[in-house]
Write an enzyme that holds these catalytic residues in place. Structure first.
Site, short mmCIF file in Angstrom:
data_model
loop_
_atom_site.label_atom_id
_atom_site.label_comp_id
_atom_site.label_asym_id
_atom_site.label_seq_id
_atom_site.Cartn_x
_atom_site.Cartn_y
_atom_site.Cartn_z
N ASP A 462 13.38 -63.87 -39.32
CA ASP A 462 12.85 -62.68 -38.67
C ASP A 462 13.42 -61.47 -39.42
O ASP A 462 14.45 -61.59 -40.09
CB ASP A 462 13.26 -62.66 -37.20
CG ASP A 462 12.86 -61.38 -36.51
OD1 ASP A 462 11.69 -61.00 -36.60
OD2 ASP A 462 13.75 -60.73 -35.92
N ASP A 665 16.65 -63.05 -33.52
CA ASP A 665 17.62 -62.49 -32.56
C ASP A 665 16.97 -61.88 -31.33
O ASP A 665 17.67 -61.48 -30.40
CB ASP A 665 18.45 -61.39 -33.25
CG ASP A 665 17.69 -60.08 -33.35
OD1 ASP A 665 16.48 -60.13 -33.71
OD2 ASP A 665 18.28 -59.03 -33.07
N ASP A 669 11.36 -63.80 -30.53
CA ASP A 669 11.65 -64.94 -31.40
C ASP A 669 11.87 -66.23 -30.62
O ASP A 669 11.91 -67.31 -31.22
CB ASP A 669 12.90 -64.66 -32.24
CG ASP A 669 12.72 -63.46 -33.17
OD1 ASP A 669 11.63 -63.33 -33.74
OD2 ASP A 669 13.67 -62.67 -33.31
#
Length: 775
Positions: A462, A665, A669
């Protein structure tokens, strides 16, 4: 995916189980646990002597289950996950080691006396009592009833409930040798040899092996004990009359205030109320730089106050603290098995039955057939491999008759077998690996996670909060007609003071860094998605802070020079915030989320190790592509403006090419983290991301990822080495002990030598696991 779901279960609890000695014990305990209707799954660790069980109904009492274990010879109790429990367990482990030491000293003394009897007879020294059979019978009896009593009791108790263990094999070996010798002593006409030295020597070597094994096993839990010792046992409570009193941390309650002096460790999770200091959190997260503590900052238990006195408000205590949760997670991880252990578990479940059968077959074969087919083996055994020809016929390990040779070989088969090595091969490595990882802030949630981490070939990152720090910062500016940058910060920061927008917070933070005293705003109006407008003291005209498009629409002057610089700023793929007073544009702030300081090094390290890398983000294309270009990603490896469902679909497609890890995080996600073969969460991220992940990297150090993956590969190498040794040892030692090489080469393993080999086999897998410890 079943193991993964278990690792994330909210109904998992940890119980302590004593009395386990080998892989067969583990199988017996797991059978008892899994037979309980309220248990969905159970996994037992022989090294830590714990089991993690997933309950169907979390609130249902465990009394019946614990009593069932206790009745089968496995004393058990629930673990409460207090750090003090770990320290108490360490003390209990040292007490057990001391008990084994005392048993070993007694057994060694008996072994010396037995050896003196052999020497007396061999040198023809006239000391009738020491050289007599009754003397050696007395030594053997005392060995069985003294240091060997616990082994015999455990072994026969396991046999009675049809769950034979290593103790059962040893008990059968020493008891059969003892009873055969008693019969030969009382009725010499049967013609059986005496084996009174066998129980003494066997128990001596077995106890030596167990002492060394226990000592090594205690070292496998060193990392967890070091974490537990970070927890102070007392705290300085501030009373209502401002008096300070030292009390036990168990007596603290949320909301109370405590004083933390320089050099003290934080006893609970607390909020700084007063004072400033530098806090060392390296023991929990691996971060080398200290945390700057000031009012409003939360501190985790176990961290170290480096500089000055601060006042904390107690927030979380006991098992709810950050340190206790880390320890809880590590303990549960150590109890969860790696799938590679499956074959060893299946073998261990039937191992003792197989060894007992082989021992019986060996006895019958050499008694009725072997010595008739190869009569010369009796002459060979009289010379004996590793035997002393000085020992007299009654006590020597040589076999002068078929029945004597049969006894000797069948006992050797029983004691050379080593289910312990099979049972210890995987859990010793998992215990060491997860403990060492926890010391560095890498929290694996199970042995299955460590095994999966070693198989990963693709990694998805990410962007925001993972490769970047997740907090926008002012990274540049452009001033129109020599406008003053600090003046722009004063105006923009002042009217943005009450805004919670990330870009507003970036401007306010920059103003604080420049030590600019912000002014009180008035008539502030927010225009969602556009900007904010208002006034401050000593400034009559309206101040506008927002997007360039909104500023233009508000009629602010916008000439060719401004347009040119605006286009140049746009090319940097950064967020642009314009600041205007009245109808005049003062300039732009360029705001961007910064790369983590170790992002480039971490990415390069992963690439050099052969991982295929991808970058997924919900951000705009220019920002994601610009970041990807900096880190060396190809455009085909980058996804932008992706919804959580988009990330999930792309991840599932990548699974066709190999095992996939997802590192993120945020809340968005969580679906991808849960669906990935290995979900990895940064410790600074949201709680839901950490709950969905299999591996949590505490702190802000992204380089932990390649290091943690490398540790998992090394751990799997150690496990494969241990399993190869455990299987190889038994496959080679058992046939030799049964006399396979006796006719051709005269190779004969005496029971004492067989016992010594068995002990060394168990010790070897533990020491191999300990060699995994990071330098």
């Amino acid at each position: 995916m079943s193991n993964k779901k278990i690792a994330q279960s909210k109904n998992s609890i940890l119980i302590e189980i004593d009395g386990m000695k080998c892989g067969s014990c583990v199988q017996a305990v797991e059978k008892i646990l899994n037979s309980d209707p309220n248990v969905n799954h159970a996994s037992v660790n022989l090294v830590t002597k714990t089991a993690v069980i997933e309950l169907i109904e979390a609130n249902k009492p465990l009394n019946e289950l614990l009593n069932s274990l206790i009745s089968k010879g496995f004393p058990s109790k629930k673990r409460d996950h207090e750090t003090t429990d770990i320290i108490e367990l360490d003390q209990k482990g040292n007490e057990n080691l001391w008990t084994k030491w005392r048993q070993l000293i007694i057994a060694t003394g008996l072994l010396i006396f037995s050896g003196m009897g052999h020497l007396v007879e061999g040198q023809q020294i006239s000391i009738p009592i020491i050289g007599s059979l009754p003397f050696h019978a007395s030594l053997a009896t005392f060995s069985l009833l003294g240091p060997g009593r616990s082994i015999l009791k455990s072994g026969f108790q396991s046999a009675l409930i049809f769950t034979p263990t290593m103790d059962t094999l040893v008990s059968l070996g020493v008891t059969s040798a003892y009873l055969a010798s008693i019969i030969a002593l009382i009725w010499p006409q049967v013609g059986w040899p005496c084996f009174f030295n066998e129980p003494v020597m066997l128990l001596g070597f077995v106890l030596l092996g167990r002492f060394l094994e226990e000592r090594a096993r205690l070292n496998t839990g060193t990392a967890l004990k070091e974490l537990a010792k970070l927890q102070p046992q007392t705290a300085n409570l501030i009373l209502d009359n401002h008096e300070i009193r030292e009390i036990r941390i168990g007596a603290l309650k949320p909301g109370e205030k405590i004083q933390l002096l320089a050099g003290d460790r934080v006893p609970v999770d607390g909020l700084v109320l007063k004072g400033s200091s530098a806090i060392d959190i390296s023991s929990l997260t691996g971060e080398s730089l200290p945390l700057e503590a000031s009012p409003g900052v939360e501190l985790p238990s176990g961290s170290l106050n480096l500089e000055s006195t601060i006042i904390l408000e107690v927030q979380k205590i006991g098992s709810e603290t950050a340190l206790a949760k880390i320890i809880s997670m590590v303990e549960e991880a150590q109890a969860r098995k790696a799938p590679i252990q499956g074959l060893a578990d299946k073998v261990a479940g039937i191992f003792c039955y197989g060894v007992t059968t082989l021992s019986l077959i060996t006895f019958l074969f050499w008694w009725k057939l072997g010595t008739k087919i190869w009569p010369e083996v009796l002459e060979v055994s009289n010379r004996g491999f590793m035997q002393s020809h000085h020992l007299h016929n009654h006590l020597m390990n040589t076999a002068q008759t078929p029945i004597g040779l049969s006894f000797q070989l069948s006992i050797a088969v029983l004691v050379v077998a080593c289910p312990c090595a099979l049972g210890l091969a995987t859990p010793t490595v998992i215990t060491v690996a997860s403990g060492e990882a926890a010391k560095r802030g890498w929290l694996f949630k199970g042995g299955d996670v460590i095994e999966m981490a070693s198989k990963i070939s693709q990694i998805i990152f990410d962007k925001t909060g993972t490769l970047t720090i997740g907090r926008p910062l002012v990274v540049g500016s452009w001033e129109n007609n020599h406008s003053d940058k600090n003046y722009m910060l004063l105006l923009a920061g002042s009217i943005e003071q009450d805004s919670r927008h990330p870009l507003a917070q970036a401007i306010i933070q920059k103003a604080h860094e420049q030590e600019i005293q912000l002014k009180q705003p008035s008539s502030v109006t927010t225009f969602p998605g556009k900007g904010i407008a208002g006034k401050i003291d000593n400034e009559d005209e309206l101040i506008r802070v927002g997007t360039p498009e909104w500023i233009i629409n508000e009629g602010i002057e916008w000439d060719e020079i401004i347009e040119r610089n605006f286009r140049l700023s746009q090319n940097k793929a950064q967020s642009i915030v314009a600041v205007a007073v009245g109808r005049k544009l003062l300039g732009f702030f360029l705001i961007d989320d910064q790369l983590r300081k170790d992002a480039f090094l971490s990415i390069e390290k992963l690439r050099s190790r052969g991982f295929a890398l991808n970058l997924f983000s919900g951000d705009r294309d220019s920002a994601v592509l610009n970041l990807g270009k900096k880190l060396g990603f190809h455009e085909k490896q980058i996804g932008w403006q992706m919804l959580p469902s988009d990330k999930l679909n792309k991840l599932n497609a990548l699974k066709n090419k190999g095992f996939v890890a997802m590192i993120g995080d945020g809340i968005n996600d969580a679906p991808a983290l849960a669906a990935a073969d290995l979900g990895v969460a940064i410790g600074t991220g949201t709680q839901i991301a950490q709950d969905s992940a299999d591996l949590v990297l505490l702190g802000e150090n992204l380089e932990s990822l390649p290091n943690a993956l490398q540790l998992s590969k090394k751990a799997m190498q150690k496990i494969k080495q241990n399993l190869a040794w455990a299987f190889g040892y038994n496959l080679i030692a058992l046939p030799i002990a049964a006399g396979l090489l006796l006719p051709s080469s005269g190779l004969l393993l005496s029971p004492p030598i067989a016992a010594l080999l068995m002990a060394l086999s168990s010790i070897s897998v533990v020491f191999n696991a300990l060699s995994l410890k990071l330098k």
